[in-house]
Design a protein around this motif. Structure first.
Motif, short mmCIF file in Angstrom:
data_model
loop_
_atom_site.label_atom_id
_atom_site.label_comp_id
_atom_site.label_asym_id
_atom_site.label_seq_id
_atom_site.Cartn_x
_atom_site.Cartn_y
_atom_site.Cartn_z
N ALA A 24 45.78 23.14 45.53
CA ALA A 24 46.49 24.41 45.32
C ALA A 24 47.12 24.44 43.93
O ALA A 24 47.17 25.49 43.29
CB ALA A 24 47.55 24.60 46.40
N SER A 25 47.60 23.30 43.46
CA SER A 25 48.19 23.24 42.12
C SER A 25 47.14 23.43 41.03
O SER A 25 47.43 23.99 39.98
CB SER A 25 48.90 21.90 41.92
OG SER A 25 49.99 21.79 42.80
N MET A 26 45.93 22.96 41.28
CA MET A 26 44.85 23.08 40.30
C MET A 26 44.24 24.48 40.28
O MET A 26 43.63 24.89 39.29
CB MET A 26 43.76 22.06 40.61
CG MET A 26 44.18 20.62 40.43
SD MET A 26 42.93 19.46 41.03
CE MET A 26 41.57 19.79 39.92
N PHE A 27 44.39 25.22 41.37
CA PHE A 27 43.69 26.49 41.54
C PHE A 27 43.99 27.53 40.46
O PHE A 27 43.05 28.10 39.87
CB PHE A 27 43.99 27.06 42.94
CG PHE A 27 43.18 28.25 43.29
CD1 PHE A 27 41.96 28.11 43.93
CD2 PHE A 27 43.61 29.53 43.00
CE1 PHE A 27 41.19 29.22 44.26
CE2 PHE A 27 42.87 30.65 43.31
CZ PHE A 27 41.65 30.49 43.95
N PRO A 28 45.27 27.84 40.15
CA PRO A 28 45.52 28.89 39.15
C PRO A 28 44.89 28.60 37.79
O PRO A 28 44.30 29.50 37.17
CB PRO A 28 47.05 28.94 39.06
CG PRO A 28 47.52 28.43 40.38
CD PRO A 28 46.53 27.37 40.75
N ARG A 32 41.91 30.72 35.72
CA ARG A 32 42.00 31.15 34.32
C ARG A 32 40.80 30.66 33.52
O ARG A 32 40.22 31.42 32.73
CB ARG A 32 43.30 30.67 33.69
CG ARG A 32 44.53 31.45 34.16
CD ARG A 32 45.76 31.14 33.33
NE ARG A 32 46.23 29.78 33.47
CZ ARG A 32 47.10 29.37 34.38
NH1 ARG A 32 47.60 30.23 35.25
NH2 ARG A 32 47.49 28.11 34.42
N ARG A 33 40.40 29.40 33.74
CA ARG A 33 39.23 28.87 33.02
C ARG A 33 37.96 29.61 33.44
O ARG A 33 37.12 29.93 32.59
CB ARG A 33 39.09 27.37 33.28
CG ARG A 33 40.08 26.52 32.51
CD ARG A 33 39.74 25.04 32.58
NE ARG A 33 39.65 24.53 33.94
CZ ARG A 33 40.69 24.09 34.66
NH1 ARG A 33 41.90 24.10 34.14
NH2 ARG A 33 40.52 23.64 35.88
N GLY A 46 33.71 25.85 41.30
CA GLY A 46 34.84 24.93 41.32
C GLY A 46 36.08 25.57 41.93
O GLY A 46 36.80 24.95 42.70
N VAL A 47 36.29 26.85 41.61
CA VAL A 47 37.43 27.58 42.18
C VAL A 47 37.24 27.75 43.69
O VAL A 47 38.17 27.55 44.47
CB VAL A 47 37.59 28.96 41.48
CG1 VAL A 47 38.65 29.80 42.17
CG2 VAL A 47 37.93 28.76 40.02
N ARG A 48 36.02 28.08 44.10
CA ARG A 48 35.74 28.21 45.54
C ARG A 48 35.95 26.88 46.26
O ARG A 48 36.46 26.84 47.38
CB ARG A 48 34.30 28.69 45.75
CG ARG A 48 34.13 30.15 45.50
CD ARG A 48 32.73 30.62 45.90
NE ARG A 48 32.46 31.90 45.31
CZ ARG A 48 31.94 32.09 44.11
NH1 ARG A 48 31.58 31.08 43.37
NH2 ARG A 48 31.75 33.31 43.64
N LEU A 49 35.54 25.78 45.63
CA LEU A 49 35.74 24.46 46.23
C LEU A 49 37.23 24.16 46.41
O LEU A 49 37.64 23.68 47.47
CB LEU A 49 35.09 23.37 45.38
CG LEU A 49 35.33 21.94 45.85
CD1 LEU A 49 34.71 21.71 47.22
CD2 LEU A 49 34.77 20.96 44.83
N LEU A 50 38.05 24.45 45.41
CA LEU A 50 39.49 24.22 45.55
C LEU A 50 40.07 25.05 46.69
O LEU A 50 40.90 24.56 47.45
CB LEU A 50 40.20 24.55 44.23
CG LEU A 50 39.95 23.59 43.08
CD1 LEU A 50 40.55 24.14 41.79
CD2 LEU A 50 40.49 22.21 43.39
N ALA A 128 50.82 30.28 40.93
CA ALA A 128 51.32 28.95 40.55
C ALA A 128 52.77 28.78 41.00
O ALA A 128 53.16 27.70 41.47
CB ALA A 128 51.21 28.76 39.04
N MET A 129 53.57 29.83 40.91
CA MET A 129 54.96 29.76 41.35
C MET A 129 55.04 29.56 42.87
O MET A 129 55.81 28.72 43.35
CB MET A 129 55.71 31.03 40.96
CG MET A 129 57.16 31.04 41.40
SD MET A 129 57.89 32.68 41.38
CE MET A 129 56.96 33.51 42.62
#
Length: 155
Positions: A24-28, A32-33, A46-50, A128-129
């Motif tokens: 969850a921390s890596m997701f935002p 953006r990338r 990669g986003v879908r995997l997270l 992220a917050m």
């Protein structure tokens, strides 16, 4: 039996909650990338995997309170203030994850796939917050579980 329940409770927390907090921390940032990369399938996958990691391990995380209640009952501490506080904070963390973080991830995934406006920095910052709030709640619960105020082993 108490030691076994405690071991399963701690293992479930590490194995289930740990991956959710990290993914969850890596997701935002991953969103953006992926947005910056354009229609790059690798970035979006990669986003879908997270997101999938967050969903699956959130479901597995249900074992943590189940074994936690069994352990607390075995120890005779169900009425202790530190445990009640931990239960409330755990419920709050679960609510933040289920009602805010996971739906927020799904919205951003939809926007990445073209359903709605492009992802903006504000949307990822809000997510992220919320993720930070989820992680902070779990950190406080972990500290309470370790120091157990009023216990003979507490600080």
């Amino acid at each position: 039996m108490t030691k076994f329940l405690l071991a399963i409770h701690v293992l479930a927390a590490i194995i289930a909650v740990g991956p959710v907090t990290v993914a969850a921390s890596m997701f935002p940032a991953a969103v953006r990338r992926a947005q910056a990369a354009g229609p790059d399938a690798a970035g979006r996958s990669g986003v879908r995997l997270l997101h999938r990691i967050c969903r699956v391990y959130a479901a597995l995380g249900m074992a943590v309170p189940v074994f936690g209640f069994a352990t607390a009952s075995s120890l005779g501490v169900l009425g202790d203030a530190w445990l009640i506080t931990s239960i409330v904070l755990t419920a709050a963390a679960a609510g933040v994850l289920a009602l805010l973080v996971l739906p927020g991830q799904e919205r951003l995934l939809g926007r990445l796939d073209g359903s709605g406006p492009p992802v903006d920095r504000g949307a990822t910052a809000r997510l992220a917050m919320l993720t930070g709030a989820f992680n902070l709640l779990w950190a406080v619960v972990t500290v309470l579980m370790i120091i157990r105020p009023g216990s003979t082993t507490g600080a």
